[in-house]
Design an enzyme around this catalytic site. Structure first.
Site, mmCIF file in Angstrom:
data_model
loop_
_atom_site.group_PDB
_atom_site.id
_atom_site.type_symbol
_atom_site.label_atom_id
_atom_site.label_comp_id
_atom_site.label_asym_id
_atom_site.label_seq_id
_atom_site.Cartn_x
_atom_site.Cartn_y
_atom_site.Cartn_z
ATOM 1 N N ARG A 1 -2.780 -9.834 -0.419
ATOM 2 C CA ARG A 1 -3.490 -8.968 -1.163
ATOM 3 C C ARG A 1 -3.221 -9.188 -2.777
ATOM 4 N NH1 ARG A 1 -2.829 -3.062 0.926
ATOM 5 N NH2 ARG A 1 -1.730 -2.869 -1.074
ATOM 6 N N ARG B 1 0.449 -11.508 3.720
ATOM 7 C CA ARG B 1 -1.104 -10.913 3.615
ATOM 8 C C ARG B 1 -1.860 -11.321 2.326
ATOM 9 N NH1 ARG B 1 -1.227 -4.464 3.404
ATOM 10 N NH2 ARG B 1 -0.168 -4.709 1.305
ATOM 11 N N LYS C 1 2.295 1.118 7.615
ATOM 12 C CA LYS C 1 1.567 2.417 7.657
ATOM 13 C C LYS C 1 0.180 2.347 8.140
ATOM 14 C CE LYS C 1 2.701 3.400 3.378
ATOM 15 N NZ LYS C 1 3.615 2.330 3.117
ATOM 16 N N ARG D 1 3.015 10.376 -2.121
ATOM 17 C CA ARG D 1 3.816 9.289 -2.670
ATOM 18 C C ARG D 1 5.201 9.705 -3.685
ATOM 19 N NH1 ARG D 1 0.819 4.782 -0.701
ATOM 20 N NH2 ARG D 1 1.530 3.070 -1.318
ATOM 21 N N ARG E 1 6.970 -2.488 -6.595
ATOM 22 C CA ARG E 1 6.434 -1.334 -5.485
ATOM 23 C C ARG E 1 7.448 -0.706 -4.630
ATOM 24 N NH1 ARG E 1 2.002 -4.825 -3.153
ATOM 25 N NH2 ARG E 1 2.089 -3.303 -1.273
HETATM 26 P P1 B4P Z 1 0.041 -2.296 6.121
HETATM 27 O O1 B4P Z 1 0.040 -1.681 7.517
HETATM 28 O O2 B4P Z 1 -0.984 -2.830 5.443
HETATM 29 O O3 B4P Z 1 1.244 -1.803 5.093
HETATM 30 P P2 B4P Z 1 1.095 -0.189 4.391
HETATM 31 O O4 B4P Z 1 2.684 0.090 4.417
HETATM 32 O O5 B4P Z 1 0.079 0.352 4.730
HETATM 33 O O6 B4P Z 1 0.920 -0.966 2.724
HETATM 34 P P3 B4P Z 1 1.355 -0.580 1.377
HETATM 35 O O7 B4P Z 1 2.183 0.652 1.241
HETATM 36 O O8 B4P Z 1 1.572 -1.641 0.432
HETATM 37 O O9 B4P Z 1 -0.263 -0.163 0.781
HETATM 38 P P4 B4P Z 1 -1.243 1.050 0.147
HETATM 39 O O10 B4P Z 1 -2.579 0.817 0.554
HETATM 40 O O11 B4P Z 1 -0.676 2.436 0.729
HETATM 41 O O12 B4P Z 1 0.817 -3.795 6.595
HETATM 42 C C1 B4P Z 1 1.468 -5.023 5.547
HETATM 43 C C2 B4P Z 1 1.098 -6.171 6.107
HETATM 44 O O13 B4P Z 1 2.069 -6.367 7.171
HETATM 45 C C3 B4P Z 1 -0.127 -6.459 6.757
HETATM 46 O O14 B4P Z 1 -0.585 -7.724 6.525
HETATM 47 C C4 B4P Z 1 -0.244 -6.164 8.299
HETATM 48 O O15 B4P Z 1 -0.957 -6.941 8.949
HETATM 49 C C5 B4P Z 1 1.513 -6.631 8.539
HETATM 50 N N1 B4P Z 1 2.024 -6.022 9.604
HETATM 51 C C6 B4P Z 1 1.865 -4.658 10.100
HETATM 52 N N2 B4P Z 1 2.618 -4.372 10.993
HETATM 53 C C7 B4P Z 1 3.357 -5.613 11.410
HETATM 54 C C8 B4P Z 1 4.261 -5.907 12.344
HETATM 55 N N3 B4P Z 1 4.509 -4.942 13.396
HETATM 56 N N4 B4P Z 1 4.499 -7.196 12.652
HETATM 57 C C9 B4P Z 1 4.169 -8.069 11.885
HETATM 58 N N5 B4P Z 1 3.267 -7.833 10.554
HETATM 59 C C10 B4P Z 1 2.851 -6.584 10.687
HETATM 60 O O16 B4P Z 1 -0.813 1.182 -1.322
HETATM 61 C C11 B4P Z 1 -1.346 0.161 -2.450
HETATM 62 C C12 B4P Z 1 -1.371 0.817 -3.840
HETATM 63 O O17 B4P Z 1 -2.174 1.680 -3.840
HETATM 64 C C13 B4P Z 1 0.011 1.372 -4.204
HETATM 65 O O18 B4P Z 1 1.028 0.344 -4.653
HETATM 66 C C14 B4P Z 1 -0.372 2.282 -5.156
HETATM 67 O O19 B4P Z 1 -0.651 1.558 -6.606
HETATM 68 C C15 B4P Z 1 -1.582 2.740 -4.929
HETATM 69 N N6 B4P Z 1 -1.697 4.279 -4.276
HETATM 70 C C16 B4P Z 1 -1.801 4.380 -2.858
HETATM 71 N N7 B4P Z 1 -1.649 5.759 -2.551
HETATM 72 C C17 B4P Z 1 -1.315 6.387 -3.732
HETATM 73 C C18 B4P Z 1 -0.867 7.800 -3.846
HETATM 74 N N8 B4P Z 1 -0.943 8.611 -2.946
HETATM 75 N N9 B4P Z 1 -0.368 7.944 -5.369
HETATM 76 C C19 B4P Z 1 -0.668 7.174 -6.180
HETATM 77 N N10 B4P Z 1 -0.775 5.791 -5.862
HETATM 78 C C20 B4P Z 1 -1.270 5.348 -4.681
#
Ligand code: B4P
Length: 182
Positions: free
Chosen positions: A129, A127, A15, A88, A140
């Site tokens: 983190r 990744r 995302k 979420r 998660r």
């Molecule tokens: P990302 O692009 O970082 O994945 P994401 O879906 O955005 O991550 P996530 O859902 O975990 O994080 P968020 O910050 O929202 O890609 C992941 C990895 O894959 C990266 O290393 C990237 O380089 C790689 N990648 C991407 N595309 C690729 C491809 N095509 N091929 C190969 N590799 C690829 O949430 C983190 C935490 O914040 C949650 O657990 C929660 O605690 C909190 N939070 C966030 N929003 C919230 C909300 N609205 N309410 C309550 N808590 C919340």
């Protein structure tokens, strides 16, 4: 051209990665609640201290806290936007509907990124983190299935879901997204 988007999908589906590409392409405000929360943690604010332990467990931070952040950003912004990682759960989705009604800015597309759990796990583990270890990732994913997945039906009913297969490289996925939103 459309300029109000929401990105939905399991952790690690890309995302954040894809939201960045689309927002840069269309000159949109990219609002990632995950990034905003991590910035609060980094800055050592009271809000960050509250969020840190919750995020480390892979749970969701409180709705009130996340809503306050999104509300302030949208109210002070003039133009298109892309919400990444928010809402979420249903309570957040309902609060967002109310806010967008107030602003008279309906969502135009909900991009749903779909990916196999095995690939999600691999991407997040590589990744590395703070919240990317196997036990936390599994939690998660469970939180996603229980609390976030019901949003698919919520937005499908409104005719807004644009489903995209998130396997393949970043450019391939970006191409699929741009072909389902116009
Ligand atoms: P990302 O692009 O970082 O994945 P994401 O879906 O955005 O991550 P996530 O859902 O975990 O994080 P968020 O910050 O929202 O890609 C992941 C990895 O894959 C990266 O290393 C990237 O380089 C790689 N990648 C991407 N595309 C690729 C491809 N095509 N091929 C190969 N590799 C690829 O949430 C983190 C935490 O914040 C949650 O657990 C929660 O605690 C909190 N939070 C966030 N929003 C919230 C909300 N609205 N309410 C309550 N808590 C919340």
């Amino acid at each position: 051209m459309s300029d109000r988007f929401l990105f939905l999908g399991p952790p690690g589906a890309g995302k954040g990665t894809q939201a960045q590409v689309l927002a840069a392409d269309r000159g949109l405000l990219h609002l990632s609640t995950g990034e905003l929360l991590r910035a609060e943690v980094q800055a050592g604010t009271e809000l960050g201290a509250e969020a840190q332990s919750v995020m480390a467990r892979g749970e969701l931070v409180s709705d009130a806290l996340v809503l306050a952040i999104v509300r302030a950003r949208l109210l002070s912004h003039d133009g298109g936007w892309l919400l990444d990682g928010f809402p979420r759960n249903l309570a957040q989705a309902e609060a967002l509907s109310q806010l967008l009604q107030e602003l008279n800015q309906p969502i135009e597309h909900v991009v749903l990124l779909q990916l196999d759990d095995g690939i999600l796990l691999q991407r997040l583990l590589s990744r590395g983190r703070d919240d990317d270890n196997e036990a936390v990732i599994r939690n998660r994913l469970e939180v996603y299935r229980e609390q976030t997945e019901p949003l698919i039906a919520f937005y499908r009913q409104l005719g807004l879901i644009r489903e995209v297969e998130a396997e393949g490289d970043v450019q391939a996925v970006a191409g699929r997204i741009s072909s389902v939103v116009s």
